[in-house]
Write an enzyme that holds these catalytic residues in place. Structure first.
Site, PDB file in Angstrom:
ATOM      1  N   SER A   1     -18.347  36.749  15.043  1.00 33.34           N
ATOM      2  CA  SER A   1     -17.713  37.237  16.259  1.00 33.34           C
ATOM      3  C   SER A   1     -16.203  37.036  16.130  1.00 33.34           C
ATOM      4  CB  SER A   1     -18.286  36.526  17.486  1.00 33.34           C
ATOM      5  OG  SER A   1     -17.733  37.047  18.683  1.00 33.34           O
ATOM      6  N   THR A   2     -15.616  36.170  16.944  1.00 28.35           N
ATOM      7  CA  THR A   2     -14.170  35.964  16.932  1.00 28.35           C
ATOM      8  C   THR A   2     -13.692  35.517  15.559  1.00 28.35           C
ATOM      9  OG1 THR A   2     -14.370  35.216  19.225  1.00 28.35           O
ATOM     10  CG2 THR A   2     -12.273  34.796  18.106  1.00 28.35           C
TER      11      THR A   2
ATOM     12  N   HIS B   1     -19.740  41.154  16.426  1.00 28.15           N
ATOM     13  CA  HIS B   1     -19.577  41.539  17.821  1.00 28.15           C
ATOM     14  C   HIS B   1     -18.364  42.448  17.943  1.00 28.15           C
ATOM     15  CE1 HIS B   1     -21.799  37.606  19.098  1.00 28.15           C
ATOM     16  NE2 HIS B   1     -22.623  38.537  18.670  1.00 28.15           N
TER      17      HIS B   1
ATOM     18  N   MET C   1     -17.297  32.764  18.772  1.00 26.84           N
ATOM     19  CA  MET C   1     -17.500  31.944  19.957  1.00 26.84           C
ATOM     20  C   MET C   1     -18.919  32.104  20.467  1.00 26.84           C
ATOM     21  SD  MET C   1     -15.402  33.987  22.930  1.00 26.84           S
ATOM     22  CE  MET C   1     -15.922  35.594  23.529  1.00 26.84           C
TER      23      MET C   1
ATOM     24  N   ASP D   1     -24.610  32.752  19.847  1.00 30.61           N
ATOM     25  CA  ASP D   1     -25.474  33.830  19.385  1.00 30.61           C
ATOM     26  C   ASP D   1     -25.841  33.591  17.919  1.00 30.61           C
ATOM     27  OD1 ASP D   1     -26.893  36.226  19.284  1.00 30.61           O
ATOM     28  OD2 ASP D   1     -25.122  37.346  18.602  1.00 30.61           O
TER      29      ASP D   1
END
Length: 386
Positions: free
Chosen positions: A201-202, A230, A323, A326
């Site tokens: 993600s991030t 993401h 973050m 997940d």
């Protein structure tokens, strides 16, 4: 001081994470400022209508995080970004842009230049005013970046104090990023990996590019790679093109039901879950329009869980920076199936949420710094130890 930009609070509160908002819309600057000022750990130290004004006030405002619009007069976000980072190394920059193919290209370019993350904006001020999703995602991203910065600063302060006083017993263990001391040696495995799964993600686009770029053809030719990053729609298609150019391998958003074959990099389409199923005796792609999982669609959990059922111990998963948590439940399914899981360490993660959750749950076979992950994957594919 010009009314075009404003200093909202002086740089005197070290306890708070300091945010600068750079956007040519006064409405957006005001809205985002109000949203962030509702959080006790954040303070908005400045706003600016373009990159030139932001650069002029950067030293005085001394922000930790900048929310940077792309389309602005005088000096746009893409041009201002490297100047900001040169002036203030270590600055976290969150790029904000409308959801268009052009802006997706520019946003990914910004990430390669050092931006920390990106967020798609609704197309107009009315959409931004009424979009609860945009507000929630923006605040969550800034919160995650702020927490990561505070933890790194705490660790640096602890290390400095230890160096000054030479008192090892005073170490603040809770502040220490997971690093070399936490690395596990990857065991030899009798099962050759038949797929590489990546969740992120991030900070993920740069981390994914690093891992795939260092794997080389000896791995990429012999394994399919399935990625959940993401990202919103449009961004994932552009990201797939970037990976194709970087690796020289086919990289794309897959079609539902297509057979999964070695040598291809499959990117979960923005807004759709990417899963794995068996079709005519072979692993195949399953795209799912079901509800978000962990507020995410695509979700790493779904990919990992279904890959565990199809590939079992022949699955090799890598959990990269991001973050939230997940992927944690999917990693549990992979571990139960005997698969190997590598988690990125905290020291090299932009945000140690997703890999940290897997590591803390004891599901990671190894916790490794980003530069060593591709080395570990290559060793596993060769059937040896790291």
């Amino acid at each position: 001081m010009s009314s075009a930009f404003a200093m909202i609070s002086p740089p005197t509160e070290p306890r708070l994470t300091r945010v600068m908002i750079v956007d040519d819309s006064a409405v957006i600057r005001g809205l985002v400022s109000r949203w962030l000022l509702e959080h006790a750990d954040l303070t908005v130290v400045a706003t600016a209508p373009n990159g030139r004004a932001a650069l002029d006030m950067l030293d005085a405002a001394d922000p930790d995080i900048v929310v940077l619009d792309l389309d602005m007069p005088e000096l746009d976000g893409l041009t201002a970004l490297p100047l900001m980072l040169r002036r203030k190394p270590g600055l976290s920059v969150l790029v904000a842009s409308a959801l268009t193919r052009r802006n997706a290209e520019i946003s990914l370019r910004c990430l390669s230049l050092g931006a920390t993350d990106y967020i798609p904006k609704p197309e107009n001020n009315r959409g931004i005013t009424t979009s609860l999703n945009f507000r929630r995602e923006l605040v969550l991203k800034i919160d995650a970046l702020a927490m990561a910065r505070r933890r790194r600063e705490r660790y640096a302060a602890t290390q400095a104090a230890l160096s000054a006083h030479a008192v090892p017993a005073a170490a603040d263990i809770s502040a220490r990023p997971a690093g070399a001391a936490d690395e596990a040696v990857l065991p030899r495995t009798a099962v050759m990996p038949r797929c590489l799964l990546i969740g992120a993600s991030t900070g993920g686009p740069r981390a994914i590019s690093t891992v795939l770029g260092e794997l080389g053809p000896s791995v990429l030719e012999h394994l399919p790679v399935l990625i959940v990053q993401h990202m919103p729609p449009i961004f994932t298609a552009v990201f797939a093109e970037h990976l194709r150019m970087q690796t020289g391998r086919p990289a794309r958003e897959p079609e539902d039901g297509e057979r999964i074959v070695p040598g291809v990099v499959y990117i979960a389409p923005g807004g759709r879950h990417l899963g794995v199923m068996r079709f005519n005796g072979h692993p195949a792609v399953r795209l799912d329009d079901g509800p978000p999982i962990n507020f995410c669609r695509p979700a790493v959990d779904l990919l990992f869980r279904e890959a565990a059922a199809v590939y079992g111990p022949a699955a090799l998963a890598v959990m990269l920076t991001g973050m939230g948590s997940d992927g944690l439940q999917g990693a549990r399914a992979l571990a139960d199936a005997g698969a190997t899981i590598i988690a990125q360490d905290e020291a090299t993660s932009t945000v140690w949420g997703m890999p940290g959750a897997v590591a803390r749950a004891g599901l990671a076979t190894a916790v490794l710094p980003l530069p060593r992950i591709s080395e570990a994957v290559r060793a596993l594919v060769r059937g040896g130890s790291r």
